[in-house]
Design a protein around this motif. Structure first.
Motif, PDB file in Angstrom:
ATOM      1  N   GLU A 120       0.803  -1.225   0.000  1.00 58.32           N
ATOM      2  CA  GLU A 120       0.000   0.000   0.000  1.00 58.32           C
ATOM      3  C   GLU A 120       0.834   1.271   0.000  1.00 58.32           C
ATOM      4  O   GLU A 120       0.353   2.323  -0.412  1.00 58.32           O
ATOM      5  N   ALA A 121       2.075   1.207   0.431  1.00 60.21           N
ATOM      6  CA  ALA A 121       2.876   2.421   0.596  1.00 60.21           C
ATOM      7  C   ALA A 121       3.692   2.782  -0.641  1.00 60.21           C
ATOM      8  O   ALA A 121       4.085   3.942  -0.793  1.00 60.21           O
ATOM      9  N   HIS A 122       3.982   1.835  -1.506  1.00 63.01           N
ATOM     10  CA  HIS A 122       4.935   2.082  -2.581  1.00 63.01           C
ATOM     11  C   HIS A 122       4.312   1.795  -3.947  1.00 63.01           C
ATOM     12  O   HIS A 122       3.570   0.820  -4.118  1.00 63.01           O
ATOM     13  N   GLU A 123       4.664   2.648  -4.913  1.00 62.90           N
ATOM     14  CA  GLU A 123       4.255   2.419  -6.299  1.00 62.90           C
ATOM     15  C   GLU A 123       5.348   2.942  -7.220  1.00 62.90           C
ATOM     16  O   GLU A 123       5.851   4.056  -7.057  1.00 62.90           O
ATOM     17  N   LEU A 124       5.692   2.143  -8.214  1.00 67.13           N
ATOM     18  CA  LEU A 124       6.714   2.498  -9.200  1.00 67.13           C
ATOM     19  C   LEU A 124       6.097   2.432 -10.584  1.00 67.13           C
ATOM     20  O   LEU A 124       5.428   1.456 -10.933  1.00 67.13           O
ATOM     21  N   LEU A 125       6.333   3.463 -11.386  1.00 67.33           N
ATOM     22  CA  LEU A 125       5.864   3.500 -12.774  1.00 67.33           C
ATOM     23  C   LEU A 125       7.043   3.760 -13.696  1.00 67.33           C
ATOM     24  O   LEU A 125       7.860   4.651 -13.434  1.00 67.33           O
ATOM     25  N   LEU A 126       7.132   2.999 -14.782  1.00 67.48           N
ATOM     26  CA  LEU A 126       8.099   3.217 -15.853  1.00 67.48           C
ATOM     27  C   LEU A 126       7.319   3.313 -17.156  1.00 67.48           C
ATOM     28  O   LEU A 126       6.431   2.485 -17.423  1.00 67.48           O
ATOM     29  N   ASP A 127       7.664   4.286 -17.972  1.00 72.84           N
ATOM     30  CA  ASP A 127       6.848   4.573 -19.147  1.00 72.84           C
ATOM     31  C   ASP A 127       7.736   4.991 -20.310  1.00 72.84           C
ATOM     32  O   ASP A 127       8.738   5.700 -20.124  1.00 72.84           O
ATOM     33  N   MET A 128       7.374   4.561 -21.519  1.00 67.32           N
ATOM     34  CA  MET A 128       8.035   5.005 -22.744  1.00 67.32           C
ATOM     35  C   MET A 128       6.962   5.366 -23.762  1.00 67.32           C
ATOM     36  O   MET A 128       5.998   4.622 -23.946  1.00 67.32           O
ATOM     37  N   GLN A 129       7.127   6.513 -24.436  1.00 65.05           N
ATOM     38  CA  GLN A 129       6.209   6.941 -25.488  1.00 65.05           C
ATOM     39  C   GLN A 129       7.024   7.387 -26.696  1.00 65.05           C
ATOM     40  O   GLN A 129       8.060   8.047 -26.547  1.00 65.05           O
ATOM     41  N   TYR A 130       6.539   7.033 -27.867  1.00 67.66           N
ATOM     42  CA  TYR A 130       7.246   7.416 -29.098  1.00 67.66           C
ATOM     43  C   TYR A 130       6.220   7.673 -30.197  1.00 67.66           C
ATOM     44  O   TYR A 130       5.240   6.938 -30.328  1.00 67.66           O
ATOM     45  N   LEU A 131       6.453   8.733 -30.973  1.00 66.18           N
ATOM     46  CA  LEU A 131       5.644   8.999 -32.158  1.00 66.18           C
ATOM     47  C   LEU A 131       6.522   9.674 -33.201  1.00 66.18           C
ATOM     48  O   LEU A 131       7.337  10.546 -32.867  1.00 66.18           O
ATOM     49  N   GLN A 132       6.352   9.264 -34.445  1.00 65.86           N
ATOM     50  CA  GLN A 132       7.087   9.873 -35.551  1.00 65.86           C
ATOM     51  C   GLN A 132       6.147  10.160 -36.715  1.00 65.86           C
ATOM     52  O   GLN A 132       5.329   9.323 -37.093  1.00 65.86           O
ATOM     53  N   GLN A 133       6.259  11.370 -37.247  1.00 66.28           N
ATOM     54  CA  GLN A 133       5.718  11.710 -38.556  1.00 66.28           C
ATOM     55  C   GLN A 133       6.922  11.781 -39.498  1.00 66.28           C
ATOM     56  O   GLN A 133       7.714  12.716 -39.428  1.00 66.28           O
ATOM     57  N   PRO A 134       7.109  10.784 -40.363  1.00 66.14           N
ATOM     58  CA  PRO A 134       8.360  10.712 -41.135  1.00 66.14           C
ATOM     59  C   PRO A 134       8.505  11.786 -42.196  1.00 66.14           C
ATOM     60  O   PRO A 134       9.637  12.197 -42.509  1.00 66.14           O
ATOM     61  N   LYS A 135       7.378  12.258 -42.766  1.00 63.89           N
ATOM     62  CA  LYS A 135       7.505  13.220 -43.867  1.00 63.89           C
ATOM     63  C   LYS A 135       6.181  13.956 -44.020  1.00 63.89           C
ATOM     64  O   LYS A 135       5.354  13.597 -44.842  1.00 63.89           O
ATOM     65  N   THR A 136       6.001  15.007 -43.223  1.00 67.39           N
ATOM     66  CA  THR A 136       4.747  15.750 -43.230  1.00 67.39           C
ATOM     67  C   THR A 136       4.920  17.051 -44.006  1.00 67.39           C
ATOM     68  O   THR A 136       5.747  17.893 -43.650  1.00 67.39           O
ATOM     69  N   PRO A 137       4.169  17.241 -45.096  1.00 71.62           N
ATOM     70  CA  PRO A 137       4.297  18.488 -45.861  1.00 71.62           C
ATOM     71  C   PRO A 137       3.634  19.652 -45.136  1.00 71.62           C
ATOM     72  O   PRO A 137       2.644  19.469 -44.425  1.00 71.62           O
ATOM     73  N   ARG A 138       4.191  20.836 -45.334  1.00 74.30           N
ATOM     74  CA  ARG A 138       3.548  22.037 -44.797  1.00 74.30           C
ATOM     75  C   ARG A 138       2.724  22.659 -45.917  1.00 74.30           C
ATOM     76  O   ARG A 138       3.244  23.334 -46.814  1.00 74.30           O
TER      77      ARG A 138
END
Length: 685
Positions: A237-255
């Motif tokens: 009840e006293a301890h909590e550990l979180l590990l997280d990874m997030q990734y996103l890529q737009q490889p070729k977005t025209p303006r």
């Protein structure tokens, strides 16, 4: 997981507590938030103006990018420069004037510009549990950039109960006709009461957009892929550990707005303009300790690293020289926070933060005729850094049964080093600031509160503001200003919040004085034949407006939603001249209803609308994205319907812009999609 109720005090998980209602009344679930006071509380229970987009509403949407989830929300207007990019505008402020957080850590970095930018689109919209928008300055709790408000994205976190391992898989797939778009996303989760593991993957493929009336907008298609994984371990009840990874890529977005001639143009600015690639990598660790002690009830520590890559490939119209830029922000953050409950329904939060941001930047110009490349001046001084240190406290006092007082204060110090890099000129700056806020709410009668807030926000000049030193376009030469000070804003708001068995509503009016706005000014000097310019704190902006949002629960099956937002802004220049402030949204809002006809079938018709905006600033008038005669008003008719025959299958059909209206949201660089049919399938295993 064990001690779920205890964890919710400081967690970003959705917690819903049903209000008392008679058998004939609908059961209303309080809207919970954690951003306005850095602790879990009902939106009705804090004086701050807060907009929450919850999991149920997010599940009914099929967004392209994360800002799509905020369209039509109370106090928010979404601008879209090109397909695949967009930002929310809050109380007339945008870009680096609004702070962005992900799970409590900064998305905003040293290369955010105080204008529309693409970075909020680098968050996976299918990995979101809810979005919270705090409207108004929140610098006491969150530091620099939180002038217009704070947008916090809280990512998905599954839960499993019991000692045995369980698993769940969710597959979302959709097709949209207006952009011949395919989207797929999957989530895989497994766990038991003390450990949870989550992984997700998403892919998007959008062709060129077809606007209202059937016109195809070339150079608007894009692709993206995203992945995430999360581990939560709670041994007791006293301890909590979180590990997280997030990734996103737009490889070729025209303006789009660079590749297609805009208002006042006979030819586009560029023959080539791609964000190639834009991507975000986020690594995050969090530890919570929940056990009563003399000076705290809970402790929370975060460490995170974020890399945002903003690479570009561009060639001016008619030019034989193509520029290849490589730009990145490497942001590392450490935070610690303690919470202490005291007195009756009162709480003290206090903590400290440290962020270090290093910017890398390079540019090579290559002749398309010879293939020979030459190093050119980079967008930012390579190797420049920006460090920030802060300590803060926030007190929530319950003074009797009716009056609540919120007090916050923060000391912040910023140290910025601009390396000479490839321009031979640099600078070192130190800034510090003390900010505070006061909020109060008074219960007038059951379910109706009077609320008011006063706060001071600030924005320290970042590497984007300071780093464009040396030769600049239009025969200018930019020099550093070591005396450049933070921009500041003072905001006061006042209004009402209502919550009872049928209503959740708020109506807030505000006025803001935005001072010391950073503007480029001619000094009168000349270097190497170029006019010398310098960023200075000279302009002032006054903003005022009103925000209304309401949900009416007619029954357990029928909910009616409405919002209305009004913003007015004027900017005063150094010579005393006053003009409309730039990028001020028009009057806008939405009206819709959600009707659950059967346990397996629901409908959601709605309209979004905006009035004409012809109060344009000088910058608006010369911006090829904005019609100099003003942006026309518009209204769209839309319908969603869903059918869930059992727990494994869910089908949804969206009909957007049913009348095929041709329109552009004010300040956007591309027209909105015309009639759009979206078919979605969810499989849960």
């Amino acid at each position: 997981m064990q001690s779920r109720l205890a964890n919710v005090v400081v967690s970003s998980s959705v917690v819903l507590q049903m209000m008392t209602a008679s058998a004939d009344e609908p059961l209303i679930l309080p809207i919970m938030q954690v951003t306005a006071s850095r602790s879990a509380a009902g939106s009705f229970d804090v004086p701050t103006a807060v907009t929450v987009v919850g999991a149920a509403e997010i599940d009914r949407q099929v967004p392209q990018i994360l800002p799509d989830l905020l369209r039509g929300q109370t106090g928010v207007f979404v601008q879209e420069t090109t397909s695949g990019q967009g930002i929310p505008i809050i109380r007339g402020l945008k870009g680096s004037e609004v702070l962005y957080l992900v799970d409590g850590m900064r998305l905003s970095n040293a290369i955010f510009r105080n204008a529309p930018n693409q970075y909020a689109a680098l968050l996976d919209p299918f990995n979101v549990d809810r979005i919270e928008v705090v409207r108004g300055p929140s610098s006491a709790l969150y530091g620099g950039d939180a002038m217009g408000g704070v947008v916090q994205v809280l990512t998905s976190t599954p839960h499993f109960d019991g000692p045995n391992w369980q698993s769940k898989a969710v597959f979302d797939n959709s097709y949209a006709s207006a952009e011949n778009a395919f989207q797929t996303h999957m989530k895989l989760a497994a766990g038991k009461d003390d450990i949870v593991v989550l992984s997700g993957f998403g892919y998007q493929d959008f062709d060129d957009r077809v606007a209202g009336g059937g016109e195809e907008q070339q150079h608007s298609g894009f692709k993206s892929w995203a992945g995430n994984t999360k581990l939560i371990y709670q041994p007791n009840e006293a301890h909590e550990l979180l590990l997280d990874m997030q990734y996103l890529q737009q490889p070729k977005t025209p303006r789009y707005d660079e590749l297609v001639a805009g208002y006042g143009q006979t030819q586009p600015n560029s023959d080539v303009f791609f964000f190639e690639p834009n991507e975000r990598l986020f690594l995050h660790g969090r530890y919570r300790y929940i056990k009563a002690a003399p000076i705290f009830d809970s402790l929370e520590f975060h460490v995170a690293h974020q890399r945002i890559t903003d690479d570009r490939r561009a060639r001016d119209f008619g030019s034989a020289k193509e520029a290849r830029e490589r730009n990145a922000s490497h942001l590392t953050g450490l935070t610690a926070q303690a919470a202490l409950a005291h007195w009756i329904n009162s709480q003290l939060l206090y903590g400290l933060e440290f962020y270090h941001d290093e910017v890398t930047s390079s540019r090579v110009d290559t002749s398309i005729n010879t293939g020979i490349g030459k190093t050119a001046t980079s967008r930012f001084p390579d190797g420049s850094t920006m460090d920030s240190y802060a300590v803060y406290g926030n007190e929530t006092l319950q003074l009797g049964e009716r009056l609540q007082l919120l007090l916050g204060a923060r000391y912040s110090h910023y140290h910025t080093v601009l390396e000479p890099a490839d321009r031979g000129v640099g600078a070192e700056l130190n800034h510090h600031d003390v900010t505070g806020n006061v909020g109060l709410s008074y219960l007038l009668v059951g379910g109706l509160k009077l609320v008011s807030n006063f706060g001071r926000g600030f924005r320290v000049p970042n590497i984007f503001d300071l780093g464009t030193l040396g030769p600049r376009p239009s025969n200018r030469y930019n020099i550093a200003n070591p005396d450049l000070q933070p921009e500041t804003i003072l905001t006061w708001d006042f209004g009402f919040k209502l919550q009872n068995q049928h209503w959740q509503a708020e109506a807030i009016a505000y006025v803001s004085d935005y001072n010391d706005k950073i503007t480029s000014v001619l000094t009168g000097d000349v270097i190497a034949g170029r006019a010398v310019v310098q960023n200075q704190n000279v302009n002032k902006v006054q903003l005022y407006g009103a925000e209304y949002g309401a949900r009416y629960f007619a029954s357990d099956q029928l909910e009616i939603v409405s919002s209305l937002n009004y913003t007015h802004g004027d900017e005063t220049f150094a010579d005393g001249k006053s003009l409309p402030a730039d990028r001020i949204p028009p009057l806008d809002g939405r009206l819709g209803l959600y009707y659950k006809m059967l346990p397996t079938l629901w409908f959601e018709p709605y309209t979004r609308f905006a009035t004409r905006q012809n109060r344009l600033s000088g910058r608006d008038l010369v911006d090829p994205r904005i019609n100099p005669n003003g942006t026309g008003g518009w209204a769209t008719l839309n319908l969603r319907a869903g059918w869930k025959p059992d727990s494994r299958w869910a089908l949804q059909l969206d009909l957007e812009n049913v009348l095929d209206k041709n329109y552009r949201e004010h300040g956007s660089g591309i027209d909105a999609a015309g009639i759009n049919v979206i078919a979605s399938l969810r499989i849960t295993l």
